[in-house]
Write a protein that holds these residues in place. Structure first.
Motif, short mmCIF file in Angstrom:
data_model
loop_
_atom_site.label_atom_id
_atom_site.label_comp_id
_atom_site.label_asym_id
_atom_site.label_seq_id
_atom_site.Cartn_x
_atom_site.Cartn_y
_atom_site.Cartn_z
N ILE A 27 39.34 8.73 14.10
CA ILE A 27 39.62 10.10 13.71
C ILE A 27 40.59 10.82 14.69
N VAL A 28 40.13 10.80 16.24
CA VAL A 28 40.95 11.17 16.83
C VAL A 28 42.34 10.73 16.99
N LEU A 29 42.34 9.43 16.71
CA LEU A 29 43.68 8.75 16.84
C LEU A 29 44.56 9.35 15.62
N VAL A 30 44.10 9.50 14.54
CA VAL A 30 44.80 10.04 13.23
C VAL A 30 44.96 11.61 13.53
N VAL A 31 44.18 12.23 14.37
CA VAL A 31 44.45 13.81 14.49
C VAL A 31 45.78 13.88 15.42
N PHE A 32 45.70 13.20 16.50
CA PHE A 32 46.83 12.89 17.65
C PHE A 32 48.02 12.57 16.81
N ILE A 33 48.04 11.61 16.02
CA ILE A 33 49.28 11.23 15.27
C ILE A 33 49.74 12.21 14.32
N VAL A 34 48.99 12.76 13.68
CA VAL A 34 49.34 13.78 12.75
C VAL A 34 50.17 15.11 13.57
N VAL A 35 49.26 15.60 14.32
CA VAL A 35 49.85 16.70 15.10
C VAL A 35 50.96 16.41 15.65
N PHE A 36 51.21 15.27 16.46
CA PHE A 36 52.33 14.74 16.90
C PHE A 36 53.35 14.62 15.91
N GLY A 37 53.26 14.25 14.49
CA GLY A 37 54.26 14.14 13.47
C GLY A 37 54.64 15.46 13.22
N GLY A 286 57.56 8.98 25.33
CA GLY A 286 56.94 9.18 24.31
C GLY A 286 56.85 8.27 23.16
N CYS A 287 58.03 7.40 22.88
CA CYS A 287 58.08 6.32 22.18
C CYS A 287 56.88 5.29 22.40
N PHE A 288 56.54 4.86 23.78
CA PHE A 288 55.61 3.91 24.03
C PHE A 288 54.22 4.54 23.78
N PHE A 289 54.00 5.75 23.98
CA PHE A 289 52.62 6.47 23.57
C PHE A 289 52.58 6.29 22.14
N PHE A 294 49.26 3.52 17.43
CA PHE A 294 49.32 2.72 16.23
C PHE A 294 48.83 1.34 16.69
N GLY A 295 48.98 0.99 17.83
CA GLY A 295 48.29 -0.32 18.16
C GLY A 295 46.65 -0.13 18.31
N ILE A 296 46.22 1.15 18.71
CA ILE A 296 44.75 1.23 18.95
C ILE A 296 44.15 1.51 17.61
N PHE A 297 44.90 2.15 16.61
CA PHE A 297 44.64 2.35 15.26
C PHE A 297 44.35 0.75 14.82
N LEU A 298 45.57 -0.03 14.92
CA LEU A 298 45.22 -1.30 14.38
C LEU A 298 43.89 -2.22 14.73
N HIS A 299 43.73 -1.92 15.97
CA HIS A 299 42.40 -2.53 16.66
C HIS A 299 41.36 -1.81 16.11
N ARG A 300 41.17 -0.51 15.97
CA ARG A 300 39.92 0.19 15.22
C ARG A 300 39.68 -0.20 14.03
N GLY A 301 40.98 -0.37 13.19
CA GLY A 301 40.79 -0.64 11.83
C GLY A 301 40.24 -2.28 11.73
N PHE A 302 40.66 -3.12 12.59
CA PHE A 302 39.97 -4.46 12.18
C PHE A 302 38.67 -4.50 12.85
N ILE A 303 38.27 -3.93 13.96
CA ILE A 303 36.83 -3.67 14.21
C ILE A 303 35.83 -3.09 13.13
N ILE A 304 36.28 -2.06 12.45
CA ILE A 304 35.67 -1.39 11.09
C ILE A 304 35.64 -2.69 10.07
N ALA A 305 36.54 -3.43 9.88
CA ALA A 305 36.43 -4.54 9.03
C ALA A 305 35.50 -5.51 9.50
#
Length: 383
Positions: A27-37, A286-289, A294-305
Protein backbone atom coordinates in the motif's frame (compact mmCIF):
# COMPACT_ATOMS: atom_id res chain seq x y z
CA UNK A 1 -1.11 -50.26 33.54
CA UNK A 2 0.28 -48.84 30.29
CA UNK A 3 -3.21 -48.10 29.00
CA UNK A 4 -4.28 -46.47 32.26
CA UNK A 5 -1.15 -44.33 32.42
CA UNK A 6 -1.71 -42.96 28.93
CA UNK A 7 -5.43 -42.64 29.34
CA UNK A 8 -4.89 -39.70 31.68
CA UNK A 9 -3.35 -37.78 28.77
CA UNK A 10 -5.52 -36.77 25.86
CA UNK A 11 -4.15 -34.91 22.88
CA UNK A 12 -6.70 -32.75 21.11
CA UNK A 13 -5.96 -30.95 17.87
CA UNK A 14 -7.78 -27.74 17.05
CA UNK A 15 -7.38 -26.06 13.67
CA UNK A 16 -8.14 -22.38 13.37
CA UNK A 17 -7.77 -20.04 10.47
CA UNK A 18 -6.86 -16.39 10.75
CA UNK A 19 -6.81 -13.62 8.17
CA UNK A 20 -3.69 -11.49 8.19
CA UNK A 21 -3.87 -7.72 7.69
CA UNK A 22 -3.32 -6.20 4.25
CA UNK A 23 0.22 -5.92 2.96
CA UNK A 24 1.05 -2.43 4.24
CA UNK A 25 4.35 -2.32 2.34
CA UNK A 26 2.45 -2.76 -0.92
CA UNK A 27 0.00 0.00 0.00
CA UNK A 28 2.78 2.44 0.93
CA UNK A 29 4.62 1.64 -2.32
CA UNK A 30 1.58 2.37 -4.46
CA UNK A 31 0.88 5.61 -2.57
CA UNK A 32 4.46 6.76 -3.17
CA UNK A 33 4.30 5.94 -6.88
CA UNK A 34 0.89 7.60 -7.35
CA UNK A 35 1.93 10.80 -5.54
CA UNK A 36 5.16 10.87 -7.52
CA UNK A 37 3.10 10.39 -10.69
CA UNK A 38 0.73 13.27 -9.93
CA UNK A 39 3.73 15.55 -9.39
CA UNK A 40 5.29 14.39 -12.65
CA UNK A 41 2.03 14.84 -14.61
CA UNK A 42 1.64 18.41 -13.35
CA UNK A 43 5.22 19.34 -14.20
CA UNK A 44 5.19 17.68 -17.64
CA UNK A 45 1.70 18.76 -18.73
CA UNK A 46 1.54 22.39 -17.52
CA UNK A 47 3.37 23.87 -20.57
CA UNK A 48 1.16 21.88 -22.96
CA UNK A 49 -1.99 23.07 -21.16
CA UNK A 50 -0.83 26.68 -21.35
CA UNK A 51 -0.05 26.35 -25.06
CA UNK A 52 -3.60 25.03 -25.55
CA UNK A 53 -4.99 28.07 -23.74
CA UNK A 54 -6.11 26.04 -20.73
CA UNK A 55 -5.45 26.18 -17.02
CA UNK A 56 -1.94 24.83 -16.19
CA UNK A 57 -3.65 22.37 -13.81
CA UNK A 58 -6.15 21.10 -16.41
CA UNK A 59 -4.40 17.78 -17.12
CA UNK A 60 -3.63 17.30 -13.44
CA UNK A 61 -7.24 17.92 -12.42
CA UNK A 62 -8.48 15.32 -14.91
CA UNK A 63 -5.92 12.87 -13.55
CA UNK A 64 -7.06 13.58 -10.00
CA UNK A 65 -10.68 12.86 -10.95
CA UNK A 66 -9.66 9.45 -12.28
CA UNK A 67 -7.52 8.99 -9.18
CA UNK A 68 -10.54 9.44 -6.93
CA UNK A 69 -12.43 6.84 -8.96
CA UNK A 70 -9.41 4.53 -8.84
CA UNK A 71 -9.13 4.86 -5.06
CA UNK A 72 -12.82 4.01 -4.73
CA UNK A 73 -12.31 0.98 -6.98
CA UNK A 74 -9.25 -0.14 -5.02
CA UNK A 75 -11.15 0.25 -1.74
CA UNK A 76 -14.06 -1.83 -3.05
CA UNK A 77 -11.96 -4.67 -4.46
CA UNK A 78 -9.72 -4.76 -1.40
CA UNK A 79 -12.83 -5.74 0.60
CA UNK A 80 -14.52 -7.91 -2.02
CA UNK A 81 -13.48 -11.57 -1.69
CA UNK A 82 -11.34 -12.24 -4.75
CA UNK A 83 -12.64 -15.83 -4.96
CA UNK A 84 -16.09 -14.43 -5.77
CA UNK A 85 -14.64 -12.84 -8.92
CA UNK A 86 -14.49 -16.22 -10.68
CA UNK A 87 -18.10 -16.21 -11.95
CA UNK A 88 -17.57 -12.74 -13.46
CA UNK A 89 -14.52 -13.65 -15.57
CA UNK A 90 -16.52 -14.57 -18.67
CA UNK A 91 -18.83 -11.58 -18.33
CA UNK A 92 -15.90 -9.15 -18.01
CA UNK A 93 -14.18 -10.65 -21.05
CA UNK A 94 -17.35 -10.31 -23.15
CA UNK A 95 -17.83 -6.74 -21.93
CA UNK A 96 -14.27 -5.80 -22.96
CA UNK A 97 -14.77 -7.54 -26.31
CA UNK A 98 -17.95 -5.53 -26.88
CA UNK A 99 -16.27 -2.20 -26.06
CA UNK A 100 -13.33 -3.05 -28.34
CA UNK A 101 -15.82 -3.79 -31.14
CA UNK A 102 -17.51 -0.43 -30.51
CA UNK A 103 -14.15 1.32 -30.88
CA UNK A 104 -13.56 -0.40 -34.23
CA UNK A 105 -17.01 -0.46 -35.80
CA UNK A 106 -19.00 2.42 -34.28
CA UNK A 107 -18.74 6.23 -34.38
CA UNK A 108 -18.08 6.16 -30.63
CA UNK A 109 -14.46 5.22 -31.34
CA UNK A 110 -12.11 8.16 -31.94
CA UNK A 111 -8.62 8.38 -33.40
CA UNK A 112 -5.75 10.11 -31.57
CA UNK A 113 -2.23 10.20 -33.02
CA UNK A 114 -3.21 7.82 -35.85
CA UNK A 115 -4.44 5.18 -33.40
CA UNK A 116 -8.13 4.38 -32.89
CA UNK A 117 -8.06 3.24 -29.26
CA UNK A 118 -10.48 5.50 -27.40
CA UNK A 119 -14.19 5.09 -26.78
CA UNK A 120 -16.24 8.21 -26.06
CA UNK A 121 -19.60 7.91 -24.30
CA UNK A 122 -20.87 11.37 -23.35
CA UNK A 123 -18.28 13.06 -21.14
CA UNK A 124 -16.49 9.75 -20.53
CA UNK A 125 -13.45 8.89 -22.65
CA UNK A 126 -11.43 5.74 -21.97
CA UNK A 127 -9.35 2.99 -23.59
CA UNK A 128 -11.05 -0.42 -23.59
CA UNK A 129 -7.67 -2.04 -24.27
CA UNK A 130 -6.62 -1.02 -20.74
CA UNK A 131 -9.57 -2.99 -19.40
CA UNK A 132 -8.32 -6.01 -21.33
CA UNK A 133 -5.52 -6.42 -18.76
CA UNK A 134 -7.69 -7.26 -15.71
CA UNK A 135 -10.11 -9.16 -17.95
CA UNK A 136 -7.34 -11.39 -19.26
CA UNK A 137 -5.75 -11.90 -15.83
CA UNK A 138 -9.07 -12.90 -14.25
CA UNK A 139 -10.01 -14.97 -17.30
CA UNK A 140 -6.90 -17.15 -17.36
CA UNK A 141 -6.56 -17.32 -13.57
CA UNK A 142 -9.97 -18.98 -13.62
CA UNK A 143 -8.95 -21.40 -16.39
CA UNK A 144 -5.49 -22.31 -15.11
CA UNK A 145 -6.63 -22.75 -11.50
CA UNK A 146 -8.51 -25.87 -12.59
CA UNK A 147 -5.61 -27.37 -14.54
CA UNK A 148 -2.88 -26.16 -16.89
CA UNK A 149 -3.86 -28.28 -19.88
CA UNK A 150 -3.74 -26.20 -23.04
CA UNK A 151 -5.41 -28.64 -25.42
CA UNK A 152 -8.75 -29.02 -23.68
CA UNK A 153 -11.98 -28.76 -25.66
CA UNK A 154 -13.70 -27.10 -22.70
CA UNK A 155 -11.29 -24.18 -22.97
CA UNK A 156 -11.60 -23.58 -26.71
CA UNK A 157 -14.52 -21.09 -26.37
CA UNK A 158 -12.38 -19.05 -23.96
CA UNK A 159 -9.49 -19.08 -26.43
CA UNK A 160 -11.84 -17.84 -29.16
CA UNK A 161 -12.95 -14.82 -27.11
CA UNK A 162 -9.33 -14.05 -26.21
CA UNK A 163 -8.26 -14.28 -29.87
CA UNK A 164 -11.02 -11.89 -30.94
CA UNK A 165 -9.87 -9.42 -28.28
CA UNK A 166 -6.31 -9.58 -29.61
CA UNK A 167 -7.46 -9.08 -33.21
CA UNK A 168 -9.47 -5.97 -32.29
CA UNK A 169 -6.55 -4.56 -30.28
CA UNK A 170 -4.19 -5.25 -33.18
CA UNK A 171 -6.56 -3.39 -35.52
CA UNK A 172 -6.34 -0.20 -33.42
CA UNK A 173 -3.25 -0.68 -33.86
CA UNK A 174 -1.74 -1.47 -30.44
CA UNK A 175 0.98 -4.09 -30.82
CA UNK A 176 2.58 -3.21 -27.47
CA UNK A 177 -0.64 -4.11 -25.62
CA UNK A 178 -0.81 -7.45 -27.45
CA UNK A 179 2.76 -8.24 -26.37
CA UNK A 180 1.88 -7.30 -22.79
CA UNK A 181 -1.23 -9.50 -22.75
CA UNK A 182 0.52 -12.51 -24.30
CA UNK A 183 3.56 -12.38 -22.01
CA UNK A 184 1.29 -12.01 -18.97
CA UNK A 185 -0.66 -15.08 -20.09
CA UNK A 186 2.53 -17.13 -20.46
CA UNK A 187 3.73 -16.02 -17.01
CA UNK A 188 0.45 -17.13 -15.46
CA UNK A 189 0.57 -20.42 -17.35
CA UNK A 190 4.09 -21.07 -16.06
CA UNK A 191 3.05 -20.43 -12.45
CA UNK A 192 0.13 -22.82 -12.90
CA UNK A 193 2.65 -25.57 -13.74
CA UNK A 194 2.71 -25.21 -17.50
CA UNK A 195 5.23 -26.84 -19.80
CA UNK A 196 8.37 -24.86 -20.59
CA UNK A 197 8.38 -26.44 -24.06
CA UNK A 198 4.96 -24.97 -24.81
CA UNK A 199 6.10 -21.59 -23.48
CA UNK A 200 9.23 -21.66 -25.66
CA UNK A 201 7.16 -22.67 -28.67
CA UNK A 202 4.68 -19.87 -27.97
CA UNK A 203 7.50 -17.31 -27.84
CA UNK A 204 8.88 -18.60 -31.13
CA UNK A 205 5.48 -18.62 -32.81
CA UNK A 206 4.73 -15.13 -31.48
CA UNK A 207 8.01 -13.78 -32.82
CA UNK A 208 7.24 -15.33 -36.21
CA UNK A 209 3.76 -13.77 -36.30
CA UNK A 210 5.12 -10.34 -35.35
CA UNK A 211 7.86 -10.59 -37.97
CA UNK A 212 5.40 -11.52 -40.74
CA UNK A 213 2.61 -9.08 -39.82
CA UNK A 214 4.63 -6.05 -38.77
CA UNK A 215 3.44 -2.84 -40.40
CA UNK A 216 5.42 -0.15 -42.13
CA UNK A 217 5.44 2.36 -39.30
CA UNK A 218 6.35 -0.36 -36.81
CA UNK A 219 9.31 -1.42 -38.94
CA UNK A 220 10.32 2.23 -39.13
CA UNK A 221 10.36 2.39 -35.33
CA UNK A 222 12.79 -0.50 -35.21
CA UNK A 223 15.06 1.15 -37.78
CA UNK A 224 15.18 4.47 -35.95
CA UNK A 225 15.78 2.62 -32.69
CA UNK A 226 19.05 1.39 -34.17
CA UNK A 227 19.85 4.82 -35.58
CA UNK A 228 17.54 7.66 -34.48
CA UNK A 229 19.43 10.20 -36.56
CA UNK A 230 18.43 8.40 -39.75
CA UNK A 231 15.12 10.24 -39.37
CA UNK A 232 15.95 12.88 -36.79
CA UNK A 233 12.94 15.08 -37.56
CA UNK A 234 10.51 12.22 -38.02
CA UNK A 235 10.27 8.82 -36.35
CA UNK A 236 13.50 9.31 -34.42
CA UNK A 237 12.59 12.73 -33.02
CA UNK A 238 11.06 11.58 -29.72
CA UNK A 239 13.93 9.19 -28.98
CA UNK A 240 16.54 11.89 -29.61
CA UNK A 241 14.72 14.42 -27.43
CA UNK A 242 14.30 11.80 -24.72
CA UNK A 243 18.05 11.17 -24.71
CA UNK A 244 18.64 14.92 -24.49
CA UNK A 245 16.37 15.04 -21.43
CA UNK A 246 18.31 12.28 -19.67
CA UNK A 247 21.67 13.82 -20.48
CA UNK A 248 20.49 17.24 -19.27
CA UNK A 249 19.33 15.78 -15.96
CA UNK A 250 22.67 14.23 -15.11
CA UNK A 251 22.98 12.66 -11.66
CA UNK A 252 20.90 15.04 -9.53
CA UNK A 253 18.57 16.60 -12.14
CA UNK A 254 17.75 20.19 -12.93
CA UNK A 255 15.05 20.41 -10.26
CA UNK A 256 11.30 19.87 -10.13
CA UNK A 257 9.50 21.95 -12.74
CA UNK A 258 12.71 23.09 -14.49
CA UNK A 259 12.66 20.72 -17.46
CA UNK A 260 13.28 22.38 -20.82
CA UNK A 261 12.38 19.40 -22.98
CA UNK A 262 8.75 19.60 -21.89
CA UNK A 263 8.55 23.06 -23.46
CA UNK A 264 7.33 21.59 -26.79
CA UNK A 265 10.58 19.73 -27.47
CA UNK A 266 9.23 16.38 -26.25
CA UNK A 267 5.59 16.23 -27.44
CA UNK A 268 4.58 13.15 -25.41
CA UNK A 269 6.38 14.24 -22.26
CA UNK A 270 3.32 13.82 -20.03
CA UNK A 271 2.31 10.39 -21.40
CA UNK A 272 4.60 7.84 -23.06
CA UNK A 273 7.87 9.72 -22.38
CA UNK A 274 7.16 11.00 -18.88
CA UNK A 275 10.09 8.93 -17.58
CA UNK A 276 12.41 11.15 -19.66
CA UNK A 277 11.02 14.27 -17.99
CA UNK A 278 11.53 12.60 -14.60
CA UNK A 279 15.11 11.87 -15.63
CA UNK A 280 15.70 15.50 -16.56
CA UNK A 281 14.16 17.00 -13.43
CA UNK A 282 15.18 14.39 -10.84
CA UNK A 283 18.28 13.00 -12.54
CA UNK A 284 19.67 9.51 -12.21
CA UNK A 285 18.71 9.42 -8.53
CA UNK A 286 15.04 10.07 -9.31
CA UNK A 287 14.97 7.42 -12.03
CA UNK A 288 16.74 4.91 -9.80
CA UNK A 289 14.27 5.64 -6.98
CA UNK A 290 11.29 4.99 -9.26
CA UNK A 291 12.83 1.79 -10.65
CA UNK A 292 13.46 0.56 -7.11
CA UNK A 293 9.83 1.23 -6.17
CA UNK A 294 8.59 -0.94 -9.02
CA UNK A 295 11.23 -3.56 -8.18
CA UNK A 296 10.00 -3.75 -4.59
CA UNK A 297 6.43 -3.86 -5.88
CA UNK A 298 7.36 -6.88 -8.01
CA UNK A 299 8.90 -8.57 -4.98
CA UNK A 300 5.91 -7.92 -2.73
CA UNK A 301 3.47 -9.13 -5.38
CA UNK A 302 5.31 -12.44 -5.74
CA UNK A 303 5.46 -12.85 -1.95
CA UNK A 304 1.69 -12.37 -1.79
CA UNK A 305 1.27 -14.97 -4.53
CA UNK A 306 3.56 -17.42 -2.73
CA UNK A 307 1.67 -17.15 0.56
CA UNK A 308 -1.79 -17.35 -0.97
CA UNK A 309 -3.43 -20.66 0.04
CA UNK A 310 -5.30 -21.38 -3.21
CA UNK A 311 -4.12 -21.72 -6.80
CA UNK A 312 -6.63 -19.21 -8.17
CA UNK A 313 -5.30 -16.50 -5.85
CA UNK A 314 -1.69 -17.38 -6.66
CA UNK A 315 -2.19 -17.12 -10.41
CA UNK A 316 -4.30 -13.97 -10.06
CA UNK A 317 -1.64 -12.27 -7.91
CA UNK A 318 1.14 -13.19 -10.35
CA UNK A 319 -0.92 -11.96 -13.31
CA UNK A 320 -1.63 -8.58 -11.69
CA UNK A 321 1.95 -8.10 -10.50
CA UNK A 322 3.58 -9.18 -13.76
CA UNK A 323 1.20 -7.12 -15.91
CA UNK A 324 1.86 -3.87 -14.03
CA UNK A 325 5.62 -4.35 -13.67
CA UNK A 326 6.20 -5.57 -17.23
CA UNK A 327 4.34 -2.52 -18.50
CA UNK A 328 6.36 -0.22 -16.23
CA UNK A 329 9.75 -1.59 -17.22
CA UNK A 330 8.76 -1.60 -20.91
CA UNK A 331 7.81 2.09 -20.75
CA UNK A 332 11.03 3.00 -18.95
CA UNK A 333 13.04 0.95 -21.46
CA UNK A 334 11.39 2.78 -24.37
CA UNK A 335 12.15 6.20 -22.87
CA UNK A 336 15.75 5.08 -22.28
CA UNK A 337 16.01 3.67 -25.84
CA UNK A 338 16.67 0.11 -24.67
CA UNK A 339 13.76 -1.16 -26.80
CA UNK A 340 11.92 0.28 -29.83
CA UNK A 341 9.25 2.87 -29.17
CA UNK A 342 5.80 1.65 -28.14
CA UNK A 343 2.71 3.55 -27.12
CA UNK A 344 2.45 2.10 -23.62
CA UNK A 345 2.04 4.32 -20.52
CA UNK A 346 3.95 4.13 -17.24
CA UNK A 347 1.48 2.69 -14.66
CA UNK A 348 0.38 5.14 -11.93
CA UNK A 349 2.66 7.83 -13.40
CA UNK A 350 1.80 8.66 -17.02
CA UNK A 351 -1.15 10.92 -17.77
CA UNK A 352 -4.13 8.76 -18.65
CA UNK A 353 -7.24 8.14 -16.59
CA UNK A 354 -8.04 4.69 -18.00
CA UNK A 355 -4.63 3.30 -17.09
CA UNK A 356 -4.66 4.84 -13.61
CA UNK A 357 -8.19 3.66 -12.78
CA UNK A 358 -7.65 0.10 -14.02
CA UNK A 359 -4.26 -0.22 -12.32
CA UNK A 360 -5.66 0.89 -8.95
CA UNK A 361 -8.58 -1.54 -9.22
CA UNK A 362 -6.08 -4.34 -9.88
CA UNK A 363 -4.12 -3.22 -6.82
CA UNK A 364 -7.31 -3.51 -4.77
CA UNK A 365 -7.63 -7.16 -5.80
CA UNK A 366 -3.97 -7.76 -4.94
CA UNK A 367 -4.47 -6.21 -1.50
CA UNK A 368 -7.47 -8.46 -0.95
CA UNK A 369 -5.38 -11.52 -1.85
CA UNK A 370 -2.74 -10.43 0.68
CA UNK A 371 -5.41 -10.58 3.40
CA UNK A 372 -6.31 -14.16 2.62
CA UNK A 373 -3.16 -15.82 3.92
CA UNK A 374 -4.46 -18.46 6.35
CA UNK A 375 -2.51 -19.83 9.25
CA UNK A 376 -2.94 -23.32 10.62
CA UNK A 377 -2.64 -23.44 14.42
CA UNK A 378 -2.41 -26.76 16.26
CA UNK A 379 -3.06 -26.86 20.01
CA UNK A 380 -1.93 -29.72 22.20
CA UNK A 381 -4.09 -29.93 25.29
CA UNK A 382 -3.00 -32.06 28.24
CA UNK A 383 -5.70 -33.37 30.56
Amino acid sequence: MYYQRNKSFETRTNTTYTRTPADNILIVLVVFIVVFGIMAVFSASAPKAISNGDNPFSFTLKQLIWLVGGIAGAWFFSRFDYRKLKPFSGFLALFVLTTLALVKFSPLGITVNEAKRWLVIGPLQFQPSEMAKPALVLYFATLFSRDCKIFDSRKYPFYLIFSLMLLLIYAQPNLSMIILLLTTTLAMYYVAGGSTKIISGAFGFGALVVATTIRGYQLQRIKVWWNPFSDALGAGYNIIQSMVAFSSGGFFGVGFGNSKQKLSWLPEGHTDFIFAIIGEEFGFLGCFFLICLFGIFLHRGFIIAKKCPDMFGKILAVGITFSICFQAFTNMSVASSFVPATGIPLPFVSYGGSSLFVSLCMIGVLINISKKRVQRIVHYVQQ
